[in-house]
Design an enzyme around this catalytic site. Structure first.
Site, PDB file in Angstrom:
ATOM      1  N   LYS A  56       0.593  -1.339   0.076  1.00 47.63           N
ATOM      2  CA  LYS A  56       0.104   0.014   0.117  1.00 47.63           C
ATOM      3  C   LYS A  56       0.808   1.202  -0.115  1.00 47.63           C
ATOM      4  O   LYS A  56       0.377   2.303  -0.406  1.00 47.63           O
ATOM      5  CB  LYS A  56      -0.718  -0.159   1.290  1.00 47.63           C
ATOM      6  CG  LYS A  56      -2.102  -1.189   1.400  1.00 47.63           C
ATOM      7  CD  LYS A  56      -3.180  -0.661   0.171  1.00 47.63           C
ATOM      8  CE  LYS A  56      -4.175  -1.623   0.628  1.00 47.63           C
ATOM      9  NZ  LYS A  56      -5.437  -1.266  -0.421  1.00 47.63           N
ATOM     10  N   SER A  81      -8.964  -0.478   6.231  1.00 47.15           N
ATOM     11  CA  SER A  81      -8.995  -1.515   7.260  1.00 47.15           C
ATOM     12  C   SER A  81      -7.645  -1.455   8.102  1.00 47.15           C
ATOM     13  O   SER A  81      -7.452  -1.964   9.116  1.00 47.15           O
ATOM     14  CB  SER A  81      -9.292  -2.832   6.908  1.00 47.15           C
ATOM     15  OG  SER A  81      -8.424  -3.320   5.730  1.00 47.15           O
ATOM     16  N   ASP A 175       5.248 -16.712 -16.938  1.00 47.36           N
ATOM     17  CA  ASP A 175       3.946 -17.143 -17.573  1.00 47.36           C
ATOM     18  C   ASP A 175       2.571 -16.730 -16.915  1.00 47.36           C
ATOM     19  O   ASP A 175       2.040 -16.633 -17.717  1.00 47.36           O
ATOM     20  CB  ASP A 175       4.202 -18.947 -17.669  1.00 47.36           C
ATOM     21  CG  ASP A 175       5.288 -19.424 -18.143  1.00 47.36           C
ATOM     22  OD1 ASP A 175       5.584 -18.869 -19.465  1.00 47.36           O
ATOM     23  OD2 ASP A 175       6.252 -19.957 -17.765  1.00 47.36           O
ATOM     24  N   GLY A 183     -10.725  -4.770  -3.141  1.00 46.23           N
ATOM     25  CA  GLY A 183     -11.252  -3.743  -4.048  1.00 46.23           C
ATOM     26  C   GLY A 183     -10.883  -3.684  -5.156  1.00 46.23           C
ATOM     27  O   GLY A 183     -11.502  -2.916  -6.170  1.00 46.23           O
ATOM     28  N   GLY A 184      -9.622  -4.281  -5.657  1.00 42.81           N
ATOM     29  CA  GLY A 184      -9.095  -4.559  -6.901  1.00 42.81           C
ATOM     30  C   GLY A 184      -7.950  -3.502  -7.395  1.00 42.81           C
ATOM     31  O   GLY A 184      -7.572  -3.672  -8.568  1.00 42.81           O
ATOM     32  N   GLU A 207      -8.737 -15.174  -4.120  1.00 43.88           N
ATOM     33  CA  GLU A 207      -9.657 -14.337  -3.325  1.00 43.88           C
ATOM     34  C   GLU A 207     -10.368 -15.457  -2.408  1.00 43.88           C
ATOM     35  O   GLU A 207     -10.408 -16.620  -2.645  1.00 43.88           O
ATOM     36  CB  GLU A 207     -10.859 -13.693  -4.326  1.00 43.88           C
ATOM     37  CG  GLU A 207     -11.802 -13.103  -3.630  1.00 43.88           C
ATOM     38  CD  GLU A 207     -13.051 -12.331  -4.742  1.00 43.88           C
ATOM     39  OE1 GLU A 207     -13.355 -11.193  -4.227  1.00 43.88           O
ATOM     40  OE2 GLU A 207     -13.535 -13.205  -5.648  1.00 43.88           O
ATOM     41  N   LYS A 275      10.906 -18.467   6.056  1.00 41.49           N
ATOM     42  CA  LYS A 275      11.150 -17.971   7.416  1.00 41.49           C
ATOM     43  C   LYS A 275      10.823 -16.576   7.264  1.00 41.49           C
ATOM     44  O   LYS A 275      11.717 -15.683   7.696  1.00 41.49           O
ATOM     45  CB  LYS A 275      12.727 -18.205   7.496  1.00 41.49           C
ATOM     46  CG  LYS A 275      13.215 -19.696   7.441  1.00 41.49           C
ATOM     47  CD  LYS A 275      12.337 -20.424   8.337  1.00 41.49           C
ATOM     48  CE  LYS A 275      12.828 -21.993   8.467  1.00 41.49           C
ATOM     49  NZ  LYS A 275      12.001 -22.987   9.044  1.00 41.49           N
TER      50      LYS A 275
END
Length: 318
Positions: A56, A81, A175, A183-184, A207, A275
């Site tokens: 983010k 969130s 590949d 939310g995409g 998802e 790890k």
């Protein structure tokens, strides 16, 4: 004349130029034992090592540093969130502006504490999409801040795509690439970068079955709202926006659903074999490959491990 869609690969490249001084270029890790389980070659883009502990930071930094001086002086506000709120708070602090973050009252304490540690001003709301939107609107009206939506924003999407841009600069012959979807925003940016660099690549969204609105929406051809979800992947409880739905409809080849037990199992494998700390939402992107669910045996698969912000006192395994 063909319709022009934005953002595109050039926007992702421009975002990377803008945010590079403020983010980490995260490592790409591999695991021989996980390759054997998946029957494929896996390349993990470790955004759990990103500043604020998740991808983010990329989109938030691009959005904040794209504001004009007049806009920035008003500060920024967002519903989140946790991970986006923390990233926005840090990006705002770097630019020297205020950030208000509306969080559901059931958000993990570790994520609320992170937002506050980065200087964000937290307002709690009920854990519903409607409450988040209404509370954010009220805070915006009171403060005059600029709304930076967690995913329904071109600058956010372009910023999130920079993780895949870096991944494919390092591993150009993938590949398949897999990212989690809520939310995409991340999957949109991932798909734009991946298809822009390698048009034949398959783009897959992971998802939770318990929050499967993207799967339902793409199958139905229109947005199917997510009224309620009950998934351990607390970062994947949002619904698609028209902007992200349009991008995913164009670019995503498949959404692979993951059971709660499979999310936990993927977390255990990554923690145990590699790890490293990965949160449930990040494990969702690994689960389709680890369960050989996407028909990619023998292929080279890029996996966006989206974050590592987990409450170590409340792990889903012992």
């Amino acid at each position: 004349m063909a319709e022009e869609f934005r953002p595109d690969i050039n926007d992702v490249r421009e975002a990377h130029r803008l945010i590079a001084p403020y983010i980490h270029r995260t490592p790409v890790l591999t695991s021989r034992s996980l390759n054997e389980i998946a029957g494929a070659s896996l390349f993990f883009k470790c955004e759990n090592f990103q500043r604020t502990g998740s991808f983010k930071m990329r989109g938030a930094t691009n959005a904040v540093f794209s504001l004009s001086e007049a806009e920035a002086s008003r500060g920024v506000v967002t519903p989140s969130s946790g991970n986006h709120g923390a990233a926005l708070a840090l990006a705002a602090r770097i630019r020297g502006i205020a950030a208000w973050v509306v969080m559901p009252n059931n958000a993990p304490n570790v994520k609320r504490q992170a937002v506050e540690a980065y200087g964000g001003k937290v307002t709690l709301c009920e854990p519903t999409i409607r409450s988040r939107q209404e509370t954010a609107a009220a805070v915006q009206a009171q403060t005059g801040a600029v709304l930076i939506h967690p995913y329904d924003n071109d600058k956010i999407i372009a910023g999130q795509g920079t993780a895949t841009l870096e991944l494919m600069e390092e591993i150009p012959d993938l590949d398949v690439v897999i990212a989690p979807v809520s939310g995409g925003g991340l999957l949109s940016g991932t798909s734009i970068a991946a298809k822009g660099l390698r048009p034949q690549i398959r783009v897959v969204g992971g998802e939770p079955k318990n929050a499967d609105d993207a799967f339902q929406s793409l199958r139905a051809g229109h947005i199917v709202p997510l009224d309620h979800s009950d998934t351990i992947a607390d970062g994947l409880r949002a619904s698609l926006a028209p902007r992200t739905f349009a991008i995913l409809s164009r670019n995503v080849d498949e959404v692979s659903l993951v059971a709660e037990s499979e999310i936990v199992a993927a977390m255990q494998l990554i923690w145990g074999r590699m790890k490293i700390v990965v949160e449930p939402s990040g494990a969702v992107s690994a689960a389709p490959a680890l369960n050989r669910r996407i028909g990619a045996d023998g292929k080279r698969i890029g996996i966006i491990l989206s974050g590592g912000n987990v409450d170590l006192g409340s792990l889903p395994f012992s």
